[in-house]
Design a protein around this motif. Structure first.
Motif, PDB file in Angstrom:
ATOM      1  N   LEU A  67      33.360 144.108  70.820  1.00 48.27           N
ATOM      2  CA  LEU A  67      32.812 144.632  72.071  1.00 48.27           C
ATOM      3  C   LEU A  67      32.276 143.506  72.943  1.00 48.27           C
ATOM      4  CD1 LEU A  67      31.816 147.053  73.844  1.00 48.27           C
ATOM      5  CD2 LEU A  67      29.717 146.986  72.509  1.00 48.27           C
ATOM      6  N   ASP A  68      31.433 142.648  72.378  1.00 46.50           N
ATOM      7  CA  ASP A  68      30.845 141.561  73.158  1.00 46.50           C
ATOM      8  C   ASP A  68      31.910 140.608  73.670  1.00 46.50           C
ATOM      9  OD1 ASP A  68      28.308 142.552  72.856  1.00 46.50           O
ATOM     10  OD2 ASP A  68      27.743 141.183  71.238  1.00 46.50           O
ATOM     11  N   GLU A  69      32.858 140.269  72.828  1.00 45.87           N
ATOM     12  CA  GLU A  69      33.906 139.331  73.233  1.00 45.87           C
ATOM     13  C   GLU A  69      34.810 139.926  74.306  1.00 45.87           C
ATOM     14  OE1 GLU A  69      34.635 136.990  69.003  1.00 45.87           O
ATOM     15  OE2 GLU A  69      35.607 138.922  69.373  1.00 45.87           O
ATOM     16  N   ALA A  70      35.045 141.247  74.236  1.00 43.15           N
ATOM     17  CA  ALA A  70      36.010 141.882  75.136  1.00 43.15           C
ATOM     18  C   ALA A  70      35.420 142.234  76.491  1.00 43.15           C
ATOM     19  CB  ALA A  70      36.582 143.133  74.486  1.00 43.15           C
ATOM     20  N   VAL A  71      34.243 142.885  76.501  1.00 36.61           N
ATOM     21  CA  VAL A  71      33.805 143.497  77.765  1.00 36.61           C
ATOM     22  C   VAL A  71      32.356 143.250  78.153  1.00 36.61           C
ATOM     23  CG1 VAL A  71      35.531 145.333  77.539  1.00 36.61           C
ATOM     24  CG2 VAL A  71      33.226 145.707  76.644  1.00 36.61           C
ATOM     25  N   ALA A  72      31.517 142.712  77.281  1.00 37.86           N
ATOM     26  CA  ALA A  72      30.091 142.596  77.597  1.00 37.86           C
ATOM     27  C   ALA A  72      29.850 141.567  78.699  1.00 37.86           C
ATOM     28  CB  ALA A  72      29.306 142.217  76.345  1.00 37.86           C
ATOM     29  N   PRO A  73      28.958 141.883  79.648  1.00 36.85           N
ATOM     30  CA  PRO A  73      28.624 140.894  80.672  1.00 36.85           C
ATOM     31  C   PRO A  73      27.681 139.837  80.107  1.00 36.85           C
ATOM     32  CG  PRO A  73      27.317 142.893  80.967  1.00 36.85           C
ATOM     33  CD  PRO A  73      28.275 143.161  79.848  1.00 36.85           C
ATOM     34  N   PRO A  74      27.697 138.610  80.662  1.00 38.07           N
ATOM     35  CA  PRO A  74      28.534 138.197  81.798  1.00 38.07           C
ATOM     36  C   PRO A  74      29.743 137.359  81.400  1.00 38.07           C
ATOM     37  CG  PRO A  74      26.747 136.667  81.549  1.00 38.07           C
ATOM     38  CD  PRO A  74      26.597 137.659  80.422  1.00 38.07           C
ATOM     39  N   GLY A  75      29.861 136.959  80.111  1.00 31.90           N
ATOM     40  CA  GLY A  75      30.847 135.949  79.753  1.00 31.90           C
ATOM     41  C   GLY A  75      32.036 136.429  78.966  1.00 31.90           C
ATOM     42  N   SER A  76      32.238 137.742  78.853  1.00 27.63           N
ATOM     43  CA  SER A  76      33.343 138.272  78.051  1.00 27.63           C
ATOM     44  C   SER A  76      34.691 137.975  78.696  1.00 27.63           C
ATOM     45  CB  SER A  76      33.194 139.778  77.885  1.00 27.63           C
ATOM     46  OG  SER A  76      33.398 140.423  79.138  1.00 27.63           O
ATOM     47  N   LEU A  77      35.750 138.249  77.925  1.00 31.45           N
ATOM     48  CA  LEU A  77      37.102 138.051  78.430  1.00 31.45           C
ATOM     49  C   LEU A  77      37.324 138.830  79.721  1.00 31.45           C
ATOM     50  CD1 LEU A  77      40.036 137.054  78.108  1.00 31.45           C
ATOM     51  CD2 LEU A  77      40.459 139.106  76.740  1.00 31.45           C
ATOM     52  N   LYS A  78      36.871 140.088  79.755  1.00 33.02           N
ATOM     53  CA  LYS A  78      37.052 140.899  80.952  1.00 33.02           C
ATOM     54  C   LYS A  78      36.459 140.221  82.178  1.00 33.02           C
ATOM     55  CE  LYS A  78      34.434 144.509  82.218  1.00 33.02           C
ATOM     56  NZ  LYS A  78      33.933 145.895  82.366  1.00 33.02           N
ATOM     57  N   HIS A  79      35.232 139.777  82.069  1.00 35.16           N
ATOM     58  CA  HIS A  79      34.559 139.195  83.228  1.00 35.16           C
ATOM     59  C   HIS A  79      35.171 137.853  83.618  1.00 35.16           C
ATOM     60  CE1 HIS A  79      31.388 142.207  83.719  1.00 35.16           C
ATOM     61  NE2 HIS A  79      31.520 142.375  82.414  1.00 35.16           N
TER      62      HIS A  79
END
Length: 338
Positions: A67-79
């Motif tokens: 979860l943290d790696e994929a989508v958590a702000p501010p430094g995840s892959l998504k962001h």
């Protein structure tokens, strides 16, 4: 005037009626029981109660990430991917997703849009030529409410959102927040903000459920995304017993925003009825956003999905509600109305 015939899943109970709908000026004038040769199945169009359309720029990029790696702000892959995408790329990607949603029966979605006013305006631009009307929950700054329909907070452990909550109150627009996705620690703080919508609630416990019922807070659940991210299963039966629950597909980077797939997954994984799941995919999301759709009855907006009940997939089904929820797919959609 238009007529739609077949087996109509009418009213808040979705009882099958063999007959026709009379539609005039985009609204349902009548639901009439009558003989018809049509084998079509007519259902309310879907309202996807939780999306993140921005990460359409990175579909399937987060496979195997937490979860943290994929989508958590501010430094995840998504962001990182959102920051790297230029405006034209972002708008084009979101527009493609919106077109897919329309073809698969979704007429509106409740989108948590990142990147403040810039992000909200980009989504409005993406949606302009597509017949899907997103309800935009903006982010980053209360000023986003000049563009957005409400505010969507990441989670009560990420920041304090008192200013954003107050800004929503002042404007009379909804405040929504993620809660209980990785663990339960942010649920009580989220409820302290008196939200108009909670998203996920995977780790909701008895004390949280009691507060949800007392405060009449609706919840959007995203079962497939929870599974992909490995955070667990929401207590869906208990949530439904305490409040209004709507169905969402969450991040486009994780799953296709197909309400057919989400309904089938929810119906087969949890202790819920097909009618409950169909309501979660239609009327519940519409109620949360104040939309005039989700139920087929006179006076309502004629937002409909017409399915081919004689398709190789749906022919010979004995219960049309179960068939729509557990079996139907995008290939069965003949047309989307409204």
């Amino acid at each position: 005037m238009d007529e739609v015939t077949g087996t109509v899943l009418a009213g808040e109970s979705y009882e099958p009626i063999r007959g026709r709908l009379v539609v005039e000026d985009g609204r349902i004038e009548a639901v009439e029981e009558t003989d018809t040769e049509s084998t079509d199945i007519v259902v309310p169009a879907f309202v996807n109660a939780h999306t993140h359309l921005g990460d359409s720029v990175a579909k399937e990029a987060a496979v195997g990430l937490s979860l943290d790696e994929a989508v958590a702000p501010p430094g995840s892959l998504k962001h990182r991917r959102l920051a790297a995408a230029d405006r034209a790329e972002l708008v084009s990607a979101m527009r493609r997703t919106l077109r897919f949603m329309r073809r698969t029966g979704t007429v509106s979605c409740l989108d948590f849009r990142e990147n403040g006013e810039y992000g909200a305006r980009a989504l409005r631009e993406a949606a302009a030529p597509v017949d899907v009307d997103p309800f935009v929950f903006g982010s980053d700054d209360p000023a986003v409410l000049d563009v957005a329909d409400g505010y969507g907070a990441s989670g009560a452990n990420d920041d304090r959102f008192d200013e954003e909550r107050a800004a929503c109150d002042a404007r009379g627009v909804p405040f929504a927040i993620h809660a209980g996705e990785p663990d339960a620690t942010d649920i009580h703080p989220a409820l302290d903000l008196d939200p108009d919508l909670l998203v996920h609630m995977v780790h909701a416990e008895r004390a949280h459920l009691d507060r949800v019922a007392e405060q009449s807070v609706p919840i959007a659940v995203c079962p497939r995304a929870n599974t992909v991210l490995g955070v667990g299963d929401a207590p869906l039966r208990e949530l439904l017993d305490h409040t209004t629950v709507a169905l969402g597909t969450d991040n486009v980077m994780l799953n296709a925003p197909s309400m057919f797939r989400e309904m089938a997954y929810a119906a087969k994984r949890f202790d819920v009825s097909s009618r409950e799941v169909l309501r979660m995919a239609t009327a519940a999301g519409a109620e949360i956003a104040g939309l005039d759709c989700g139920v087929i009855e006179p006076g309502r907006r004629a937002a409909l999905v017409v399915l081919d009940g004689a398709s190789d997939n749906l022919a010979d089904t004995e219960d049309p509600v179960r068939a729509v929820v557990r079996r139907a797919s995008a290939l069965d959609v003949k047309r989307v109305v409204g």
